[in-house]
Motif scaffolding. Sequence first.
Motif, PDB file in Angstrom:
ATOM      1  N   ARG A  42       0.814  -1.208   0.000  1.00  0.00           N
ATOM      2  CA  ARG A  42       0.000   0.000   0.000  1.00  0.00           C
ATOM      3  C   ARG A  42       0.851   1.262   0.000  1.00  0.00           C
ATOM      4  NH1 ARG A  42      -4.526  -2.007   4.458  1.00  0.00           N
ATOM      5  NH2 ARG A  42      -5.999  -2.888   2.942  1.00  0.00           N
ATOM      6  N   SER A  43       2.123   1.112   0.358  1.00  0.00           N
ATOM      7  CA  SER A  43       3.000   2.277   0.502  1.00  0.00           C
ATOM      8  C   SER A  43       3.913   2.498  -0.690  1.00  0.00           C
ATOM      9  CB  SER A  43       3.859   2.131   1.773  1.00  0.00           C
ATOM     10  OG  SER A  43       3.058   1.974   2.920  1.00  0.00           O
ATOM     11  N   ALA A  44       4.148   1.469  -1.477  1.00  0.00           N
ATOM     12  CA  ALA A  44       5.114   1.588  -2.579  1.00  0.00           C
ATOM     13  C   ALA A  44       4.693   0.706  -3.742  1.00  0.00           C
ATOM     14  CB  ALA A  44       6.513   1.197  -2.091  1.00  0.00           C
ATOM     15  N   GLY A  45       5.265   0.981  -4.895  1.00  0.00           N
ATOM     16  CA  GLY A  45       5.004   0.178  -6.077  1.00  0.00           C
ATOM     17  C   GLY A  45       6.118  -0.836  -6.285  1.00  0.00           C
ATOM     18  N   TYR A  46       5.776  -2.082  -6.546  1.00  0.00           N
ATOM     19  CA  TYR A  46       6.766  -3.134  -6.742  1.00  0.00           C
ATOM     20  C   TYR A  46       6.601  -3.770  -8.120  1.00  0.00           C
ATOM     21  CZ  TYR A  46       7.802  -2.704  -1.800  1.00  0.00           C
ATOM     22  OH  TYR A  46       8.170  -2.209  -0.581  1.00  0.00           O
ATOM     23  N   ASP A  47       7.711  -4.315  -8.614  1.00  0.00           N
ATOM     24  CA  ASP A  47       7.722  -4.961  -9.916  1.00  0.00           C
ATOM     25  C   ASP A  47       7.596  -6.482  -9.823  1.00  0.00           C
ATOM     26  OD1 ASP A  47       8.296  -2.519 -11.540  1.00  0.00           O
ATOM     27  OD2 ASP A  47      10.080  -2.508 -10.277  1.00  0.00           O
ATOM     28  N   LEU A  48       7.835  -7.027  -8.607  1.00  0.00           N
ATOM     29  CA  LEU A  48       7.750  -8.479  -8.435  1.00  0.00           C
ATOM     30  C   LEU A  48       7.643  -8.788  -6.950  1.00  0.00           C
ATOM     31  CD1 LEU A  48       9.703 -11.194 -10.339  1.00  0.00           C
ATOM     32  CD2 LEU A  48       9.676 -11.294  -7.861  1.00  0.00           C
ATOM     33  N   SER A 166      -6.903   0.971  -6.922  1.00  0.00           N
ATOM     34  CA  SER A 166      -8.183   1.673  -6.844  1.00  0.00           C
ATOM     35  C   SER A 166      -8.829   1.462  -5.480  1.00  0.00           C
ATOM     36  CB  SER A 166      -9.140   1.177  -7.933  1.00  0.00           C
ATOM     37  OG  SER A 166      -8.659   1.503  -9.210  1.00  0.00           O
ATOM     38  N   GLY A 167      -9.288   2.563  -4.897  1.00  0.00           N
ATOM     39  CA  GLY A 167      -9.935   2.491  -3.594  1.00  0.00           C
ATOM     40  C   GLY A 167      -8.986   2.505  -2.427  1.00  0.00           C
ATOM     41  N   GLN A 168      -7.673   2.454  -2.693  1.00  0.00           N
ATOM     42  CA  GLN A 168      -6.666   2.490  -1.638  1.00  0.00           C
ATOM     43  C   GLN A 168      -5.917   3.817  -1.682  1.00  0.00           C
ATOM     44  OE1 GLN A 168      -4.049  -0.904  -1.937  1.00  0.00           O
ATOM     45  NE2 GLN A 168      -5.706  -2.242  -2.588  1.00  0.00           N
ATOM     46  N   VAL A 169      -5.419   4.237  -0.548  1.00  0.00           N
ATOM     47  CA  VAL A 169      -4.614   5.450  -0.492  1.00  0.00           C
ATOM     48  C   VAL A 169      -3.182   5.111  -0.895  1.00  0.00           C
ATOM     49  CG1 VAL A 169      -3.723   7.298   0.966  1.00  0.00           C
ATOM     50  CG2 VAL A 169      -6.048   6.448   1.319  1.00  0.00           C
ATOM     51  N   VAL A 170      -2.661   5.842  -1.869  1.00  0.00           N
ATOM     52  CA  VAL A 170      -1.285   5.666  -2.314  1.00  0.00           C
ATOM     53  C   VAL A 170      -0.496   6.889  -1.856  1.00  0.00           C
ATOM     54  CG1 VAL A 170       0.226   5.205  -4.276  1.00  0.00           C
ATOM     55  CG2 VAL A 170      -2.153   4.441  -4.341  1.00  0.00           C
ATOM     56  N   THR A 171       0.573   6.664  -1.139  1.00  0.00           N
ATOM     57  CA  THR A 171       1.317   7.788  -0.584  1.00  0.00           C
ATOM     58  C   THR A 171       2.074   8.549  -1.671  1.00  0.00           C
ATOM     59  OG1 THR A 171       3.331   6.501  -0.154  1.00  0.00           O
ATOM     60  CG2 THR A 171       1.637   6.512   1.569  1.00  0.00           C
ATOM     61  N   ARG A 172       2.343   9.815  -1.382  1.00  0.00           N
ATOM     62  CA  ARG A 172       3.126  10.629  -2.315  1.00  0.00           C
ATOM     63  C   ARG A 172       4.512  10.026  -2.502  1.00  0.00           C
ATOM     64  NH1 ARG A 172       4.950  14.826  -1.461  1.00  0.00           N
ATOM     65  NH2 ARG A 172       4.666  16.037  -3.358  1.00  0.00           N
ATOM     66  N   ALA A 177       8.558   7.494  -5.931  1.00  0.00           N
ATOM     67  CA  ALA A 177       9.540   6.437  -6.183  1.00  0.00           C
ATOM     68  C   ALA A 177       9.312   5.762  -7.529  1.00  0.00           C
ATOM     69  CB  ALA A 177       9.490   5.400  -5.064  1.00  0.00           C
ATOM     70  N   LYS A 178       8.050   5.635  -7.958  1.00  0.00           N
ATOM     71  CA  LYS A 178       7.744   4.962  -9.212  1.00  0.00           C
ATOM     72  C   LYS A 178       7.825   5.886 -10.420  1.00  0.00           C
ATOM     73  CE  LYS A 178       6.670   1.319  -9.769  1.00  0.00           C
ATOM     74  NZ  LYS A 178       7.463   0.100 -10.022  1.00  0.00           N
ATOM     75  N   ALA A 207     -15.130  11.244 -16.636  1.00  0.00           N
ATOM     76  CA  ALA A 207     -14.759  10.015 -15.942  1.00  0.00           C
ATOM     77  C   ALA A 207     -15.556   9.864 -14.654  1.00  0.00           C
ATOM     78  CB  ALA A 207     -13.260  10.014 -15.638  1.00  0.00           C
ATOM     79  N   ASP A 208     -16.016   8.632 -14.365  1.00  0.00           N
ATOM     80  CA  ASP A 208     -16.784   8.432 -13.139  1.00  0.00           C
ATOM     81  C   ASP A 208     -15.918   7.988 -11.961  1.00  0.00           C
ATOM     82  OD1 ASP A 208     -16.286   5.827 -13.871  1.00  0.00           O
ATOM     83  OD2 ASP A 208     -18.371   5.329 -14.318  1.00  0.00           O
ATOM     84  N   HIS A 209     -14.590   7.915 -12.164  1.00  0.00           N
ATOM     85  CA  HIS A 209     -13.626   7.774 -11.078  1.00  0.00           C
ATOM     86  C   HIS A 209     -12.723   9.000 -11.118  1.00  0.00           C
ATOM     87  CE1 HIS A 209     -14.995   3.720 -10.593  1.00  0.00           C
ATOM     88  NE2 HIS A 209     -14.000   3.374  -9.800  1.00  0.00           N
ATOM     89  N   GLN A 210     -12.312   9.460  -9.950  1.00  0.00           N
ATOM     90  CA  GLN A 210     -11.442  10.631  -9.890  1.00  0.00           C
ATOM     91  C   GLN A 210     -10.342  10.432  -8.864  1.00  0.00           C
ATOM     92  OE1 GLN A 210     -10.526  13.348 -11.227  1.00  0.00           O
ATOM     93  NE2 GLN A 210     -11.990  13.490 -12.918  1.00  0.00           N
ATOM     94  N   ILE A 211      -9.374  11.335  -8.885  1.00  0.00           N
ATOM     95  CA  ILE A 211      -8.251  11.292  -7.943  1.00  0.00           C
ATOM     96  C   ILE A 211      -8.597  12.167  -6.750  1.00  0.00           C
ATOM     97  CG2 ILE A 211      -5.785  11.674  -7.638  1.00  0.00           C
ATOM     98  CD1 ILE A 211      -5.566  11.580 -10.740  1.00  0.00           C
ATOM     99  N   HIS A 212      -8.733  11.549  -5.598  1.00  0.00           N
ATOM    100  CA  HIS A 212      -9.074  12.269  -4.386  1.00  0.00           C
ATOM    101  C   HIS A 212      -7.809  12.488  -3.549  1.00  0.00           C
ATOM    102  CE1 HIS A 212     -13.349  11.490  -5.229  1.00  0.00           C
ATOM    103  NE2 HIS A 212     -12.932  10.292  -5.603  1.00  0.00           N
ATOM    104  N   THR A 213      -7.625  13.698  -3.066  1.00  0.00           N
ATOM    105  CA  THR A 213      -6.478  14.010  -2.227  1.00  0.00           C
ATOM    106  C   THR A 213      -6.761  13.625  -0.783  1.00  0.00           C
ATOM    107  OG1 THR A 213      -5.855  15.859  -3.654  1.00  0.00           O
ATOM    108  CG2 THR A 213      -4.948  15.842  -1.417  1.00  0.00           C
ATOM    109  N   VAL A 214      -5.864  12.854  -0.200  1.00  0.00           N
ATOM    110  CA  VAL A 214      -5.934  12.534   1.229  1.00  0.00           C
ATOM    111  C   VAL A 214      -4.866  13.401   1.885  1.00  0.00           C
ATOM    112  CG1 VAL A 214      -5.779  10.726   2.974  1.00  0.00           C
ATOM    113  CG2 VAL A 214      -6.656  10.184   0.684  1.00  0.00           C
ATOM    114  N   ARG A 215      -5.287  14.479   2.462  1.00  0.00           N
ATOM    115  CA  ARG A 215      -4.375  15.521   2.914  1.00  0.00           C
ATOM    116  C   ARG A 215      -3.292  14.991   3.849  1.00  0.00           C
ATOM    117  NH1 ARG A 215      -5.162  20.563   1.948  1.00  0.00           N
ATOM    118  NH2 ARG A 215      -7.369  20.195   1.522  1.00  0.00           N
ATOM    119  N   GLY A 216      -2.058  15.325   3.496  1.00  0.00           N
ATOM    120  CA  GLY A 216      -0.916  14.925   4.305  1.00  0.00           C
ATOM    121  C   GLY A 216      -0.443  13.508   4.073  1.00  0.00           C
ATOM    122  N   VAL A 217      -1.154  12.738   3.220  1.00  0.00           N
ATOM    123  CA  VAL A 217      -0.788  11.341   3.013  1.00  0.00           C
ATOM    124  C   VAL A 217      -0.511  11.052   1.539  1.00  0.00           C
ATOM    125  CG1 VAL A 217      -1.466   8.927   3.327  1.00  0.00           C
ATOM    126  CG2 VAL A 217      -2.179  10.655   4.993  1.00  0.00           C
TER     127      VAL A 217
END
Length: 223
Positions: A42-48, A166-172, A177-178, A207-217
């Motif tokens: 949930r915190s980072a993107g991985y390739d494998l 989708s539906g999860q908070v992805v950190t800045r 990093a990705k 688009a019926d999905h959008q990018i929501h800002t989770v302040r500070g995260v």
Amino acid sequence: MARLLVLEDESVLARHIKSTLERARHAVDVVETIAGGIHALRSAGYDLLMLERKVTDGDGVRLLDFVRQAKSAIPVMFLTARSGTDERVGMLDRGADDYLCKPFETTELVARVTALLRRPQQLAASTLTAGNIVLDKATRSAMVADKPLVIARREGMLLEQLFARSGQVVTREALDAKLFGFEDGASPNAIEASVYRLRSALSSLGADHQIHTVRGVGYCFAP
């Protein structure tokens, strides 16, 4: 260089795997628990992903289920002492990409990782769908309500990262990093600028999905 996540609670073996793969020029994060693996994903993107079956808080197959339920096509390899044919077939049927039995030679480990990372993208689930948005991962092109979404390469990478979670908070930090290499020299507001451009492009096509800002995260891609 790829970024790999290893689930292994035997500390000596974990250090050996980490050093072996780092010598092969990969970035490697090691977690000892399933909970730690979910947090890392949930915190980072991985390739494998490389997963042990039995760890202190359960069965590593839970991480396989976690990424497949999220519609992620990230390659998953199991490293385990369980060598039965039914066991191997069961994991492959469940969505794993490879299965290496312990003990194994480090040269074979590196070779299998290399093969998984270079496999043709079309062999993975290359199309993701969320509402009226369809993303082709192979080309990083997208359609919104059957209309092409015209965005730059960086915004395409951003959309893929958010789409896969989708539906999860992805950190800045995870997005940074990705999207930006160590030597890219990204400005402090580079992520915000890419989010703004992508958000505007999605809105303009309804688009019926959008990018929501989770302040500070970070950010969350959701209806």
